[in-house]
Design a protein around this motif. Structure first.
Motif, PDB file in Angstrom:
ATOM      1  N   GLU A 132      19.534 -22.716  23.396  1.00 31.21           N
ATOM      2  CA  GLU A 132      19.324 -21.361  22.872  1.00 31.21           C
ATOM      3  C   GLU A 132      20.432 -20.387  23.296  1.00 31.21           C
ATOM      4  O   GLU A 132      20.173 -19.214  23.590  1.00 31.21           O
ATOM      5  N   ALA A 133      21.650 -20.862  23.294  1.00 36.26           N
ATOM      6  CA  ALA A 133      22.791 -20.019  23.681  1.00 36.26           C
ATOM      7  C   ALA A 133      22.904 -18.770  22.811  1.00 36.26           C
ATOM      8  O   ALA A 133      23.393 -17.735  23.271  1.00 36.26           O
ATOM      9  N   TRP A 134      22.436 -18.831  21.579  1.00 33.22           N
ATOM     10  CA  TRP A 134      22.516 -17.688  20.670  1.00 33.22           C
ATOM     11  C   TRP A 134      21.795 -16.465  21.229  1.00 33.22           C
ATOM     12  O   TRP A 134      22.135 -15.338  20.886  1.00 33.22           O
ATOM     13  N   ARG A 135      20.821 -16.679  22.086  1.00 30.42           N
ATOM     14  CA  ARG A 135      20.063 -15.544  22.642  1.00 30.42           C
ATOM     15  C   ARG A 135      20.965 -14.655  23.510  1.00 30.42           C
ATOM     16  O   ARG A 135      20.660 -13.478  23.699  1.00 30.42           O
ATOM     17  N   ASP A 136      22.056 -15.213  24.020  1.00 32.99           N
ATOM     18  CA  ASP A 136      22.991 -14.435  24.838  1.00 32.99           C
ATOM     19  C   ASP A 136      24.170 -13.896  24.028  1.00 32.99           C
ATOM     20  O   ASP A 136      25.077 -13.278  24.592  1.00 32.99           O
ATOM     21  N   MET A 137      24.148 -14.142  22.734  1.00 30.81           N
ATOM     22  CA  MET A 137      25.232 -13.665  21.867  1.00 30.81           C
ATOM     23  C   MET A 137      24.910 -12.287  21.318  1.00 30.81           C
ATOM     24  O   MET A 137      23.745 -11.892  21.223  1.00 30.81           O
ATOM     25  N   ARG A 138      25.946 -11.580  20.938  1.00 34.45           N
ATOM     26  CA  ARG A 138      25.799 -10.276  20.291  1.00 34.45           C
ATOM     27  C   ARG A 138      25.642 -10.481  18.780  1.00 34.45           C
ATOM     28  O   ARG A 138      26.153 -11.448  18.221  1.00 34.45           O
ATOM     29  N   VAL A 139      24.979  -9.523  18.131  1.00 36.67           N
ATOM     30  CA  VAL A 139      24.856  -9.565  16.677  1.00 36.67           C
ATOM     31  C   VAL A 139      26.243  -9.544  16.044  1.00 36.67           C
ATOM     32  O   VAL A 139      26.491 -10.243  15.057  1.00 36.67           O
ATOM     33  N   SER A 140      27.168  -8.792  16.630  1.00 34.34           N
ATOM     34  CA  SER A 140      28.531  -8.734  16.081  1.00 34.34           C
ATOM     35  C   SER A 140      29.213 -10.100  16.129  1.00 34.34           C
ATOM     36  O   SER A 140      29.968 -10.456  15.218  1.00 34.34           O
ATOM     37  N   SER A 141      28.946 -10.880  17.162  1.00 34.62           N
ATOM     38  CA  SER A 141      29.526 -12.230  17.238  1.00 34.62           C
ATOM     39  C   SER A 141      28.925 -13.140  16.170  1.00 34.62           C
ATOM     40  O   SER A 141      29.637 -13.952  15.565  1.00 34.62           O
ATOM     41  N   LEU A 142      27.632 -13.010  15.936  1.00 30.18           N
ATOM     42  CA  LEU A 142      26.993 -13.803  14.876  1.00 30.18           C
ATOM     43  C   LEU A 142      27.565 -13.422  13.515  1.00 30.18           C
ATOM     44  O   LEU A 142      27.805 -14.293  12.678  1.00 30.18           O
ATOM     45  N   THR A 143      27.833 -12.142  13.325  1.00 33.54           N
ATOM     46  CA  THR A 143      28.471 -11.691  12.082  1.00 33.54           C
ATOM     47  C   THR A 143      29.848 -12.323  11.930  1.00 33.54           C
ATOM     48  O   THR A 143      30.201 -12.822  10.853  1.00 33.54           O
ATOM     49  N   ASP A 144      30.627 -12.321  13.008  1.00 31.26           N
ATOM     50  CA  ASP A 144      31.964 -12.925  12.958  1.00 31.26           C
ATOM     51  C   ASP A 144      31.887 -14.421  12.644  1.00 31.26           C
ATOM     52  O   ASP A 144      32.718 -14.946  11.887  1.00 31.26           O
ATOM     53  N   ALA A 181      22.312 -15.858  10.573  1.00 32.62           N
ATOM     54  CA  ALA A 181      21.697 -14.628  10.054  1.00 32.62           C
ATOM     55  C   ALA A 181      20.274 -14.461  10.581  1.00 32.62           C
ATOM     56  O   ALA A 181      19.856 -13.349  10.917  1.00 32.62           O
ATOM     57  N   VAL A 182      19.532 -15.554  10.666  1.00 27.71           N
ATOM     58  CA  VAL A 182      18.181 -15.483  11.239  1.00 27.71           C
ATOM     59  C   VAL A 182      18.264 -15.042  12.696  1.00 27.71           C
ATOM     60  O   VAL A 182      17.503 -14.163  13.129  1.00 27.71           O
ATOM     61  N   PHE A 183      19.181 -15.630  13.456  1.00 28.09           N
ATOM     62  CA  PHE A 183      19.337 -15.242  14.864  1.00 28.09           C
ATOM     63  C   PHE A 183      19.666 -13.748  14.975  1.00 28.09           C
ATOM     64  O   PHE A 183      19.130 -13.045  15.830  1.00 28.09           O
ATOM     65  N   ALA A 184      20.556 -13.268  14.099  1.00 30.49           N
ATOM     66  CA  ALA A 184      20.925 -11.852  14.126  1.00 30.49           C
ATOM     67  C   ALA A 184      19.705 -10.983  13.842  1.00 30.49           C
ATOM     68  O   ALA A 184      19.484  -9.963  14.520  1.00 30.49           O
ATOM     69  N   MET A 185      18.885 -11.384  12.886  1.00 30.54           N
ATOM     70  CA  MET A 185      17.694 -10.603  12.575  1.00 30.54           C
ATOM     71  C   MET A 185      16.688 -10.622  13.720  1.00 30.54           C
ATOM     72  O   MET A 185      16.032  -9.606  13.980  1.00 30.54           O
ATOM     73  N   ILE A 186      16.580 -11.747  14.389  1.00 35.18           N
ATOM     74  CA  ILE A 186      15.697 -11.803  15.560  1.00 35.18           C
ATOM     75  C   ILE A 186      16.186 -10.810  16.612  1.00 35.18           C
ATOM     76  O   ILE A 186      15.398 -10.038  17.161  1.00 35.18           O
ATOM     77  N   HIS A 187      17.489 -10.806  16.858  1.00 38.30           N
ATOM     78  CA  HIS A 187      18.065  -9.836  17.810  1.00 38.30           C
ATOM     79  C   HIS A 187      17.776  -8.394  17.364  1.00 38.30           C
ATOM     80  O   HIS A 187      17.379  -7.569  18.187  1.00 38.30           O
ATOM     81  N   LEU A 188      18.005  -8.108  16.093  1.00 40.06           N
ATOM     82  CA  LEU A 188      17.785  -6.747  15.597  1.00 40.06           C
ATOM     83  C   LEU A 188      16.314  -6.339  15.739  1.00 40.06           C
ATOM     84  O   LEU A 188      16.014  -5.187  16.063  1.00 40.06           O
ATOM     85  N   ASN A 189      15.412  -7.276  15.510  1.00 43.69           N
ATOM     86  CA  ASN A 189      13.981  -6.973  15.628  1.00 43.69           C
ATOM     87  C   ASN A 189      13.553  -6.778  17.077  1.00 43.69           C
ATOM     88  O   ASN A 189      12.546  -6.124  17.348  1.00 43.69           O
ATOM     89  N   GLU A 190      14.314  -7.341  18.008  1.00 42.67           N
ATOM     90  CA  GLU A 190      13.989  -7.211  19.426  1.00 42.67           C
ATOM     91  C   GLU A 190      14.548  -5.934  20.045  1.00 42.67           C
ATOM     92  O   GLU A 190      14.173  -5.563  21.135  1.00 42.67           O
ATOM     93  N   GLN A 191      15.464  -5.279  19.328  1.00 43.63           N
ATOM     94  CA  GLN A 191      16.094  -4.053  19.871  1.00 43.63           C
ATOM     95  C   GLN A 191      15.158  -2.866  19.781  1.00 43.63           C
ATOM     96  O   GLN A 191      14.334  -2.730  18.955  1.00 43.63           O
TER      97      GLN A 191
END
Length: 179
Positions: free
Chosen positions: A121-133, A169-179
């Motif tokens: 689950e390394a994505w949990r430590d990533m930024r949304v901007s990195s997922l976008t990149d 994109a799903v990971f990014a949305m999970i991050h956005l929903n957690e903010q």
């Protein structure tokens, strides 16, 4: 990982509900789109997200989440196009399209679960901007593969790149929903 599965499903439910509504409004007009056209639509969405992340001023009242939903749904459309080929006319009912949507999401979610296990689950430590990149990088790869007539020497194919974009994109949305 159990929480990830539930969060993933919640994001996909949101995306699928919008997909169904658009199918009701427009039918399967998207079935005439060639893969490069779908890739370009995804690229536009990813570029807008990057702009939202970098710019102080936003002139259109839609945020990152709606664009990530668009990326997910366009990627699913692309996966369906790969499977079924391009149609000359809309040829899928809403029920048929949703069934194909669910089949491709099931495969893509399984890929996420396998990679998530291996990467811890390394994505949990990533930024949304990195997922976008990463989505933008995958898009550039897909464009190159398309320019190479779909052929690769050692790399995974277009479908795997679309699946990765869905998962990012799903990971990014999970991050956005957690903010």
């Amino acid at each position: 990982m159990q929480n990830t599965s539930k969060q993933y499903n919640a994001v996909i439910d949101t995306c699928k509900n919008l997909f169904k509504k658009k199918m009701t409004d427009y039918g399967s007009a998207w079935r005439i789109l060639r893969l490069p056209s779908l890739t370009d639509q995804i690229f536009i969405k990813a570029q807008r997200i990057r702009g939202l992340q970098e710019n102080d001023v936003q002139k259109v009242d839609e945020g990152q989440e709606s664009e990530f939903i668009g990326i997910i749904n366009y990627c699913i459309m692309a996966l369906i196009q790969i499977e079924k080929g391009i149609a000359e006319q809309p040829d899928l009912s809403t029920g048929e399209a949703v069934e194909l949507y669910e089949q491709h999401i099931s495969i893509t979610k399984k890929l996420m679960e396998d990679k998530n296990h291996d990467y811890g689950e390394a994505w949990r430590d990533m930024r949304v901007s990195s997922l976008t990149d990463l989505i933008l990088q995958k898009l550039l790869r897909v464009k190159q593969i398309e320019d190479n007539a779909g052929k690769t020497l050692v790399s995974e194919g277009i479908d795997a790149n679309y699946q990765d974009m869905i998962n990012y994109a799903v990971f990014a949305m999970i991050h956005l929903n957690e903010q």
